[in-house]
Design a protein around this motif. Structure first.
Motif, PDB file in Angstrom:
ATOM      1  N   GLY A  12       0.803  -1.226   0.000  1.00 29.79           N
ATOM      2  CA  GLY A  12       0.000   0.000   0.000  1.00 29.79           C
ATOM      3  C   GLY A  12       0.831   1.269   0.000  1.00 29.79           C
ATOM      4  O   GLY A  12       0.284   2.367   0.057  1.00 29.79           O
ATOM      5  N   ARG A  13       2.137   1.142  -0.081  1.00 30.84           N
ATOM      6  CA  ARG A  13       3.014   2.326  -0.085  1.00 30.84           C
ATOM      7  C   ARG A  13       3.688   2.448  -1.451  1.00 30.84           C
ATOM      8  O   ARG A  13       4.089   1.457  -2.052  1.00 30.84           O
ATOM      9  CB  ARG A  13       4.052   2.192   1.018  1.00 30.84           C
ATOM     10  CG  ARG A  13       3.380   2.172   2.383  1.00 30.84           C
ATOM     11  CD  ARG A  13       4.390   2.099   3.497  1.00 30.84           C
ATOM     12  NE  ARG A  13       3.683   1.990   4.773  1.00 30.84           N
ATOM     13  CZ  ARG A  13       3.907   1.066   5.660  1.00 30.84           C
ATOM     14  NH1 ARG A  13       4.818   0.145   5.444  1.00 30.84           N
ATOM     15  NH2 ARG A  13       3.238   1.058   6.790  1.00 30.84           N
ATOM     16  N   SER A  14       3.831   3.680  -1.887  1.00 34.40           N
ATOM     17  CA  SER A  14       4.396   3.949  -3.203  1.00 34.40           C
ATOM     18  C   SER A  14       5.894   4.226  -3.090  1.00 34.40           C
ATOM     19  O   SER A  14       6.349   4.903  -2.164  1.00 34.40           O
ATOM     20  CB  SER A  14       3.681   5.168  -3.800  1.00 34.40           C
ATOM     21  OG  SER A  14       4.247   5.495  -5.041  1.00 34.40           O
ATOM     22  N   PHE A  15       6.663   3.684  -4.049  1.00 32.77           N
ATOM     23  CA  PHE A  15       8.108   3.883  -4.085  1.00 32.77           C
ATOM     24  C   PHE A  15       8.515   4.237  -5.506  1.00 32.77           C
ATOM     25  O   PHE A  15       7.978   3.688  -6.476  1.00 32.77           O
ATOM     26  CB  PHE A  15       8.849   2.599  -3.672  1.00 32.77           C
ATOM     27  CG  PHE A  15       8.552   2.143  -2.283  1.00 32.77           C
ATOM     28  CD1 PHE A  15       9.310   2.583  -1.210  1.00 32.77           C
ATOM     29  CD2 PHE A  15       7.500   1.262  -2.029  1.00 32.77           C
ATOM     30  CE1 PHE A  15       9.044   2.150   0.090  1.00 32.77           C
ATOM     31  CE2 PHE A  15       7.222   0.835  -0.744  1.00 32.77           C
ATOM     32  CZ  PHE A  15       7.986   1.285   0.321  1.00 32.77           C
ATOM     33  N   GLU A  16       9.466   5.145  -5.645  1.00 39.29           N
ATOM     34  CA  GLU A  16      10.059   5.472  -6.941  1.00 39.29           C
ATOM     35  C   GLU A  16      11.373   4.702  -7.034  1.00 39.29           C
ATOM     36  O   GLU A  16      12.243   4.839  -6.173  1.00 39.29           O
ATOM     37  CB  GLU A  16      10.335   6.974  -7.056  1.00 39.29           C
ATOM     38  CG  GLU A  16       9.086   7.828  -7.182  1.00 39.29           C
ATOM     39  CD  GLU A  16       8.373   7.653  -8.516  1.00 39.29           C
ATOM     40  OE1 GLU A  16       9.068   7.468  -9.549  1.00 39.29           O
ATOM     41  OE2 GLU A  16       7.130   7.688  -8.530  1.00 39.29           O
ATOM     42  N   VAL A  17      11.511   3.895  -8.080  1.00 38.08           N
ATOM     43  CA  VAL A  17      12.697   3.068  -8.250  1.00 38.08           C
ATOM     44  C   VAL A  17      13.246   3.290  -9.650  1.00 38.08           C
ATOM     45  O   VAL A  17      12.483   3.351 -10.623  1.00 38.08           O
ATOM     46  CB  VAL A  17      12.352   1.568  -8.050  1.00 38.08           C
ATOM     47  CG1 VAL A  17      13.577   0.704  -8.215  1.00 38.08           C
ATOM     48  CG2 VAL A  17      11.722   1.341  -6.692  1.00 38.08           C
ATOM     49  N   ALA A  18      14.557   3.388  -9.772  1.00 39.80           N
ATOM     50  CA  ALA A  18      15.195   3.568 -11.076  1.00 39.80           C
ATOM     51  C   ALA A  18      15.546   2.201 -11.653  1.00 39.80           C
ATOM     52  O   ALA A  18      15.934   1.280 -10.934  1.00 39.80           O
ATOM     53  CB  ALA A  18      16.456   4.411 -10.930  1.00 39.80           C
ATOM     54  N   CYS A  19      15.386   2.081 -12.959  1.00 40.37           N
ATOM     55  CA  CYS A  19      15.789   0.860 -13.646  1.00 40.37           C
ATOM     56  C   CYS A  19      16.207   1.220 -15.066  1.00 40.37           C
ATOM     57  O   CYS A  19      15.940   2.322 -15.547  1.00 40.37           O
ATOM     58  CB  CYS A  19      14.664  -0.175 -13.646  1.00 40.37           C
ATOM     59  SG  CYS A  19      13.256   0.240 -14.687  1.00 40.37           S
TER      60      CYS A  19
END
Length: 133
Positions: A12-19
């Protein structure tokens, strides 16, 4: 390739991840697996601190992965045994052909049976004629 930011949701938590560009689908799939485990924790425990939720969800996922790896090793072992058996069968000499004997009725016997049948039919006709008179 350039890096891009992807938003994933875990527990339920949002995360910004680089790929790397083109790897978004892999990242989303991995995040979905982690989210499924985190959701179990959220449903059972309720709101827990983010680091603890991620740690526990990761450990649960690692436990499942370890179980699957163990099953995979078992299957690989079984496959090795089966391959060895197949090779053994391939290298084994061909079985000896079985001798099958087919009964051959001599022509004299066939002729005698035909004669008996003809006499029986003639006798049956004679009996029928005498009974119908």
């Amino acid at each position: 390739m350039s890096q891009i930011e992807v938003e994933i949701i875990i527990g339920g938590r949002s995360f910004e991840v680089a790929c790397q560009e083109g790897e978004q689908q892999f990242l989303q799939s991995a995040a979905a697996l982690l989210d499924a485990e985190a959701q179990v924790l959220v449903d059972q425990i309720g709101r827990i601190p983010e680091p603890r939720m991620l740690l526990m969800a990761g450990l649960m996922l690692a436990d499942k992965t370890a179980g699957l790896e163990e099953k995979l090793r078992e299957v690989e072992g079984q496959m090795r045994v089966l391959k060895a058996q197949v090779e053994e069968l391939k290298n084994a000499p061909a079985p000896e052909p079985e001798k099958v004997e087919v009964a051959v009725i001599p022509n004299d016997v066939i002729d005698a049976l035909a004669e008996i049948a003809a006499r029986t039919e003639a006798l049956a006709e004679t009996v029928d004629e005498k009974l119908n008179v």
